[in-house]
Design an enzyme around this catalytic site. Structure first.
Site, PDB file in Angstrom:
ATOM      1  N   MET A  77      -2.800  -9.933  -0.096  1.00 48.72           N
ATOM      2  CA  MET A  77      -1.635  -9.807  -1.030  1.00 48.72           C
ATOM      3  C   MET A  77      -2.273 -10.435  -2.474  1.00 48.72           C
ATOM      4  O   MET A  77      -2.847 -11.645  -2.333  1.00 48.72           O
ATOM      5  CB  MET A  77      -0.619 -10.557  -0.718  1.00 48.72           C
ATOM      6  CG  MET A  77       0.275  -9.982   0.524  1.00 48.72           C
ATOM      7  SD  MET A  77       1.219  -8.643  -0.048  1.00 48.72           S
ATOM      8  CE  MET A  77       1.784  -8.751  -1.537  1.00 48.72           C
ATOM      9  N   SER A  80       3.912   2.466  -4.085  1.00 48.76           N
ATOM     10  CA  SER A  80       4.981   1.607  -3.089  1.00 48.76           C
ATOM     11  C   SER A  80       6.277   2.123  -3.575  1.00 48.76           C
ATOM     12  O   SER A  80       6.839   2.003  -4.860  1.00 48.76           O
ATOM     13  CB  SER A  80       4.736   0.108  -3.360  1.00 48.76           C
ATOM     14  OG  SER A  80       5.886  -0.525  -2.989  1.00 48.76           O
ATOM     15  N   ASP A 126       7.193  -0.996   1.796  1.00 52.37           N
ATOM     16  CA  ASP A 126       7.237  -2.555   2.122  1.00 52.37           C
ATOM     17  C   ASP A 126       8.647  -2.650   2.757  1.00 52.37           C
ATOM     18  O   ASP A 126       9.544  -2.423   2.334  1.00 52.37           O
ATOM     19  CB  ASP A 126       7.416  -2.992   0.575  1.00 52.37           C
ATOM     20  CG  ASP A 126       6.257  -3.134  -0.188  1.00 52.37           C
ATOM     21  OD1 ASP A 126       5.110  -3.542   0.558  1.00 52.37           O
ATOM     22  OD2 ASP A 126       6.037  -2.349  -1.089  1.00 52.37           O
ATOM     23  N   MET A 174      11.068  -5.498   4.206  1.00 45.99           N
ATOM     24  CA  MET A 174      11.476  -6.801   4.095  1.00 45.99           C
ATOM     25  C   MET A 174      12.403  -7.179   4.906  1.00 45.99           C
ATOM     26  O   MET A 174      13.502  -6.441   4.699  1.00 45.99           O
ATOM     27  CB  MET A 174      11.480  -7.196   2.523  1.00 45.99           C
ATOM     28  CG  MET A 174      10.354  -6.849   1.625  1.00 45.99           C
ATOM     29  SD  MET A 174      10.675  -7.235  -0.164  1.00 45.99           S
ATOM     30  CE  MET A 174       8.970  -6.644  -0.785  1.00 45.99           C
ATOM     31  N   ASP A 212      -2.617  -5.573  -3.076  1.00 48.83           N
ATOM     32  CA  ASP A 212      -1.178  -5.261  -3.166  1.00 48.83           C
ATOM     33  C   ASP A 212      -0.594  -6.372  -3.995  1.00 48.83           C
ATOM     34  O   ASP A 212      -0.480  -7.469  -3.690  1.00 48.83           O
ATOM     35  CB  ASP A 212      -0.714  -5.403  -1.722  1.00 48.83           C
ATOM     36  CG  ASP A 212       0.907  -4.684  -1.811  1.00 48.83           C
ATOM     37  OD1 ASP A 212       1.445  -4.342  -3.046  1.00 48.83           O
ATOM     38  OD2 ASP A 212       1.694  -4.875  -0.844  1.00 48.83           O
ATOM     39  N   HIS A 251       4.043  -1.744   5.365  1.00 46.66           N
ATOM     40  CA  HIS A 251       3.461  -3.256   5.413  1.00 46.66           C
ATOM     41  C   HIS A 251       4.668  -4.104   5.840  1.00 46.66           C
ATOM     42  O   HIS A 251       5.952  -4.092   5.107  1.00 46.66           O
ATOM     43  CB  HIS A 251       3.186  -3.114   3.819  1.00 46.66           C
ATOM     44  CG  HIS A 251       3.117  -4.581   3.465  1.00 46.66           C
ATOM     45  ND1 HIS A 251       2.689  -4.906   1.977  1.00 46.66           N
ATOM     46  CD2 HIS A 251       2.717  -5.767   3.938  1.00 46.66           C
ATOM     47  CE1 HIS A 251       2.552  -6.295   2.045  1.00 46.66           C
ATOM     48  NE2 HIS A 251       2.439  -6.769   3.085  1.00 46.66           N
ATOM     49  N   MET A 305       6.808  -7.013   5.956  1.00 43.66           N
ATOM     50  CA  MET A 305       6.907  -8.440   5.623  1.00 43.66           C
ATOM     51  C   MET A 305       7.972  -8.921   6.470  1.00 43.66           C
ATOM     52  O   MET A 305       8.972  -9.311   5.731  1.00 43.66           O
ATOM     53  CB  MET A 305       7.076  -8.713   4.113  1.00 43.66           C
ATOM     54  CG  MET A 305       5.760  -8.278   3.326  1.00 43.66           C
ATOM     55  SD  MET A 305       5.909  -7.970   1.584  1.00 43.66           S
ATOM     56  CE  MET A 305       6.347  -6.002   1.790  1.00 43.66           C
ATOM     57  N   HIS A 328       3.167   3.758   0.225  1.00 40.78           N
ATOM     58  CA  HIS A 328       3.181   2.537   0.767  1.00 40.78           C
ATOM     59  C   HIS A 328       4.784   2.048   0.957  1.00 40.78           C
ATOM     60  O   HIS A 328       5.545   2.204  -0.013  1.00 40.78           O
ATOM     61  CB  HIS A 328       2.392   1.640  -0.157  1.00 40.78           C
ATOM     62  CG  HIS A 328       2.357   0.046   0.212  1.00 40.78           C
ATOM     63  ND1 HIS A 328       1.377  -0.364   0.954  1.00 40.78           N
ATOM     64  CD2 HIS A 328       3.116  -0.997  -0.051  1.00 40.78           C
ATOM     65  CE1 HIS A 328       1.478  -1.598   1.236  1.00 40.78           C
ATOM     66  NE2 HIS A 328       2.600  -2.189   0.438  1.00 40.78           N
TER      67      HIS A 328
END
Ligand code: DX5
Ligand code: ZN
Length: 215
Positions: free
Chosen positions: A137, A8, A35, A37, A175, A66, A68, A33
């Site tokens: 998660m 990640s 992330d 956010m 994850d 991913h 979020m 990966h």
């Protein structure tokens, strides 16, 4: 099939993402990966689709996005355009998850659904025939470097059972808090994909780490 290793970028040096994806590719890991956010769904902010698009030519790996974020349907098309391979969003963040999974597949991408530690597998059970990946998660999302919550691995076992019973073929990803010690537990539970952030970037011998993570 060997487990898929997905380092990640959350744990990378944010002043040098191109260097980070080069390190990931050189390590023998499989996916990158990303992330995403929004400071709303989780109390932290990272980066958007432009970074993914700008990094795309710097890596041969699958980009495992991913989301979020709240209202993930607003961002999914931009990440498809940016060259994502998988686009995963949170069941807790989208009322019409089934519709969004279909939309992601219609964009030619693999569609993933994720659940936070306080969400049970049954909440996404009706969606399982329509997903390419389930991301469990194993920490509360928002930050790297947390400790894996072992009870979350029970959800991986449940998903393996449902997948067998219903003859489905989605991948199961874990994850949060993955390191050399917890990777074995995740593999035993049946995880197909290991997302690893801080333990990957803290390691100097990245290719031997990747080999050991595969078990
Ligand atoms: C957490 C992110 C993870 C994070 C994992 O909200 O979804 O992908 O990068 O980091 P580590 O491996 O440090 O727990
Ligand atoms: Zn993640």
């Amino acid at each position: 099939m060997s487990v898929i290793i997905a380092p990640s970028l959350l744990a990378a040096d944010f002043s040098n993402f191109a260097g980070a994806v080069a390190e990931i590719d050189a390590s023998g890991a499989d996916w990158v990966h990303l992330d995403i956010m929004d400071g709303q769904f989780v109390p932290n902010l990272t980066f958007g689709p432009k970074l993914a698009a700008d990094l795309r030519p710097h890596s041969a790996s699958v980009f495992d996005v991913h989301l979020m974020v709240r209202e993930p349907e607003n961002l999914a098309p931009a990440f498809a355009q940016a060259g994502a391979g998988y686009i995963t969003f949170h069941a807790e963040a989208s009322l019409h998850s089934h519709r969004l999974l279909g939309a992601i597949r219609n964009l030619g991408k693999k569609a993933g659904i994720s659940i936070i530690p306080s969400t049970a597998v049954y909440y996404i059970e009706e969606l399982l025939p329509f997903v390419d990946l389930v991301l469990v998660m194993t920490v509360n999302p928002g930050f790297g470097g947390q400790v894996l919550i072992p009870q979350c691995l029970e959800k991986v076992k449940k998903l393996v059972k449902i997948r067998e019973e219903q003859k489905l073929s989605f991948l199961i990803s874990v994850d949060g808090g993955i390191n050399e010690q917890t990777a074995g537990l995740a593999r035993q539970a049946g995880a197909d994909v290991l997302v690893i952030g801080s333990a990957f970037f803290a390691e100097t011998g990245k290719s031997t780490l990747v080999t050991r993570l595969r078990g």
